[in-house]
Write an enzyme that holds these catalytic residues in place. Structure first.
Site, PDB file in Angstrom:
ATOM      1  N   HIS A   1       2.751   3.342  -8.832  1.00 27.29           N
ATOM      2  CA  HIS A   1       2.634   1.902  -9.117  1.00 27.29           C
ATOM      3  C   HIS A   1       3.888   1.414  -9.843  1.00 27.29           C
ATOM      4  CE1 HIS A   1      -1.338   2.107  -7.603  1.00 27.29           C
ATOM      5  NE2 HIS A   1      -1.883   2.706  -8.639  1.00 27.29           N
TER       6      HIS A   1
ATOM      7  N   ARG B   1      -0.071   7.559  -2.821  1.00 29.63           N
ATOM      8  CA  ARG B   1       0.373   8.674  -1.961  1.00 29.63           C
ATOM      9  C   ARG B   1       1.818   9.032  -2.233  1.00 29.63           C
ATOM     10  NH1 ARG B   1      -0.975   6.077   3.426  1.00 29.63           N
ATOM     11  NH2 ARG B   1      -1.514   4.310   2.101  1.00 29.63           N
ATOM     12  N   TRP B   2       2.644   8.025  -2.514  1.00 36.19           N
ATOM     13  CA  TRP B   2       4.062   8.260  -2.808  1.00 36.19           C
ATOM     14  C   TRP B   2       4.189   9.179  -4.021  1.00 36.19           C
ATOM     15  CZ3 TRP B   2       7.423   7.275  -6.896  1.00 36.19           C
ATOM     16  CH2 TRP B   2       8.795   7.277  -6.590  1.00 36.19           C
TER      17      TRP B   2
ATOM     18  N   ARG C   1     -11.903   1.804  -8.753  1.00 34.67           N
ATOM     19  CA  ARG C   1     -11.054   3.002  -8.835  1.00 34.67           C
ATOM     20  C   ARG C   1     -11.358   3.745 -10.145  1.00 34.67           C
ATOM     21  NH1 ARG C   1      -5.206   2.281  -6.103  1.00 34.67           N
ATOM     22  NH2 ARG C   1      -6.013   1.510  -4.133  1.00 34.67           N
TER      23      ARG C   1
ATOM     24  N   ASP D   1       0.832  -1.208   0.000  1.00 32.99           N
ATOM     25  CA  ASP D   1       0.000   0.000   0.000  1.00 32.99           C
ATOM     26  C   ASP D   1       0.866   1.256   0.000  1.00 32.99           C
ATOM     27  OD1 ASP D   1      -2.343   1.400  -0.038  1.00 32.99           O
ATOM     28  OD2 ASP D   1      -2.767   1.177   2.095  1.00 32.99           O
ATOM     29  N   GLY D   2       0.345   2.308  -0.598  1.00 33.56           N
ATOM     30  CA  GLY D   2       1.008   3.615  -0.513  1.00 33.56           C
ATOM     31  C   GLY D   2       1.600   4.116  -1.818  1.00 33.56           C
ATOM     32  N   ASN D   3       1.391   3.379  -2.906  1.00 35.93           N
ATOM     33  CA  ASN D   3       1.937   3.826  -4.205  1.00 35.93           C
ATOM     34  C   ASN D   3       1.369   5.184  -4.624  1.00 35.93           C
ATOM     35  OD1 ASN D   3       3.218   1.404  -4.362  1.00 35.93           O
ATOM     36  ND2 ASN D   3       1.841   0.501  -5.868  1.00 35.93           N
TER      37      ASN D   3
ATOM     38  N   ARG E   1      -0.705   9.118  -9.992  1.00 35.06           N
ATOM     39  CA  ARG E   1      -0.641   7.925  -9.138  1.00 35.06           C
ATOM     40  C   ARG E   1       0.058   6.740  -9.808  1.00 35.06           C
ATOM     41  NH1 ARG E   1      -4.008   7.357  -4.907  1.00 35.06           N
ATOM     42  NH2 ARG E   1      -4.335   5.181  -5.438  1.00 35.06           N
TER      43      ARG E   1
ATOM     44  N   LEU F   1      11.896 -20.079  -4.865  1.00 34.27           N
ATOM     45  CA  LEU F   1      10.818 -19.287  -4.237  1.00 34.27           C
ATOM     46  C   LEU F   1       9.518 -19.394  -5.042  1.00 34.27           C
ATOM     47  CD1 LEU F   1       9.935 -17.010  -2.194  1.00 34.27           C
ATOM     48  CD2 LEU F   1      10.643 -15.380  -3.959  1.00 34.27           C
TER      49      LEU F   1
ATOM     50  N   SER G   1      -8.096  -5.633   4.748  1.00 31.82           N
ATOM     51  CA  SER G   1      -8.680  -5.303   3.441  1.00 31.82           C
ATOM     52  C   SER G   1      -9.013  -6.522   2.583  1.00 31.82           C
ATOM     53  CB  SER G   1      -7.747  -4.362   2.659  1.00 31.82           C
ATOM     54  OG  SER G   1      -7.566  -3.170   3.353  1.00 31.82           O
TER      55      SER G   1
HETATM   56  C1  FPP Z   1      -1.830  -0.071  -3.578  1.00 30.11           C
HETATM   57  O1  FPP Z   1      -1.405   1.264  -3.453  1.00 30.11           O
HETATM   58  C2  FPP Z   1      -1.180  -0.700  -4.746  1.00 30.11           C
HETATM   59  C3  FPP Z   1      -1.825  -1.254  -5.816  1.00 30.11           C
HETATM   60  C4  FPP Z   1      -3.301  -1.269  -5.927  1.00 30.11           C
HETATM   61  C5  FPP Z   1      -1.089  -1.810  -6.993  1.00 30.11           C
HETATM   62  C6  FPP Z   1       0.197  -2.520  -6.668  1.00 30.11           C
HETATM   63  C7  FPP Z   1       0.824  -3.023  -7.918  1.00 30.11           C
HETATM   64  C8  FPP Z   1       2.149  -2.994  -8.199  1.00 30.11           C
HETATM   65  C9  FPP Z   1       3.178  -2.497  -7.256  1.00 30.11           C
HETATM   66  C10 FPP Z   1       2.612  -3.562  -9.492  1.00 30.11           C
HETATM   67  C11 FPP Z   1       3.179  -4.933  -9.255  1.00 30.11           C
HETATM   68  C12 FPP Z   1       2.874  -5.815 -10.350  1.00 30.11           C
HETATM   69  C13 FPP Z   1       3.017  -7.164 -10.304  1.00 30.11           C
HETATM   70  C14 FPP Z   1       2.601  -7.968 -11.481  1.00 30.11           C
HETATM   71  C15 FPP Z   1       3.583  -7.870  -9.137  1.00 30.11           C
HETATM   72  P1  FPP Z   1      -2.499   2.422  -3.470  1.00 30.11           P
HETATM   73  O2  FPP Z   1      -2.724   2.862  -4.882  1.00 30.11           O
HETATM   74  O3  FPP Z   1      -3.728   1.964  -2.754  1.00 30.11           O
HETATM   75  O4  FPP Z   1      -1.789   3.561  -2.669  1.00 30.11           O
HETATM   76  P2  FPP Z   1      -2.490   4.710  -1.803  1.00 30.11           P
HETATM   77  O5  FPP Z   1      -3.008   4.053  -0.554  1.00 30.11           O
HETATM   78  O6  FPP Z   1      -1.346   5.630  -1.519  1.00 30.11           O
HETATM   79  O7  FPP Z   1      -3.560   5.341  -2.639  1.00 30.11           O
END
Ligand code: FPP
Length: 250
Positions: free
Chosen positions: A39, A26-27, A73, A22-24, A35, A133, A198
């Protein structure tokens, strides 16, 4: 990105780690970026935890990439996420194979378009022989979906006369739950500062230790991973028993 790894305390490593990344968003927003940039940056952290888990001989790593609820979303973000999955699957699969990592997608993949479904099948096939793994990526996954899906499969057996209704119990149900052939989740990590599950692996996390990290997922690296596994190593897992029974089983 550091190549070194600090050995965790007492050397007790979880066999199966699950992560809510989580946090992509916001980052990215903190840097005035869209946003999706978050990701994309999150993929670097995925590579990093895969490397750390391999180094530490963790058996299975399960990542929450897209929940059943994420379809709600904004359409543009969903579209960009799908594109990112396509790219990641194409770009990373050779490296996963070379690293002896077996990829599995858990979730209702019938919800994705045909091209993505095919790419998922190809990626799984490419790494099918790998025995290092196990990397499970949860996509269009929900814990309640998983349990309902298992119940439906069990009911089918009952209907076909292959399972007696009196044999419907936890052990039978377990056989139909995602990742039934893997160790139970020992450690569930959630990044991004929120403290909730969640609708992630609700069955599989029954006895998981929970670790909540303040780090936003793109910032999650060696130090944060080490903190989580160190914290796990210090926990006393009681599985419903009392402390004295665990420390002195006889
Ligand atoms: C949640 O952050 C993150 C996601 C919904 C997507 C995560 C996906 C990746 C990192 C890509 C990886 C891909 C593979 C195939 C492994 P958020 O958007 O909810 O962040 P926020 O809470 O800051 O809004």
């Amino acid at each position: 990105m550091s190549e070194s790894f600090t050995t965790p305390v007492e050397g007790i490593m979880p066999r199966h780690i699950a992560i809510i990344m989580d946090g992509n968003g916001r980052w990215a927003e903190a840097q005035g970026q869209p946003r999706v940039i978050g990701h994309r940056a999150g993929v670097k952290s995925v590579r990093e935890v895969v490397r750390l888990c391999r180094e530490q001989n963790v058996e299975a790593l399960t990542l929450f990439a897209f929940s059943s609820e994420n379809w709600s979303r904004p359409a543009r973000e969903v579209q960009l996420l799908m594109r990112l999955f396509m790219t990641v699957l194409r770009r990373e699969i050779k490296l996963l194979k070379k690293s002896n990592v077996r990829l599995r997608i858990i979730g209702d993949i019938s919800g994705f378009d045909d091209k993505l479904q095919q790419r998922i099948r190809d990626a799984e096939q490419t790494t099918a022989e790998c025995d290092g793994l196990l990397l499970n990526v949860a996509a269009n996954y929900g814990g309640r979906w998983d349990i309902a899906n298992a119940a439906q499969k069990m009911c089918q057996l009952v209907q076909q006369g292959e399972l007696d209704i009196n044999d419907v119990n936890e052990q039978t149900m377990q056989r139909f739950i995602c990742m039934a052939d893997q160790p139970e989740v020992d450690l569930l990590i959630r990044t991004g500062g929120e403290q909730r599950i969640s609708n992630f692996l609700m069955w599989q996390c029954a006895y998981a230790e929970l670790f909540f990290s303040e780090a936003l997922w793109p910032d999650f690296a060696d130090a944060e991973f080490t903190e989580a596994v160190d914290c796990f190593a210090r926990r006393q897992r009681r599985f419903g028993l009392i402390g004295a029974q665990v420390t002195n089983p006889n």
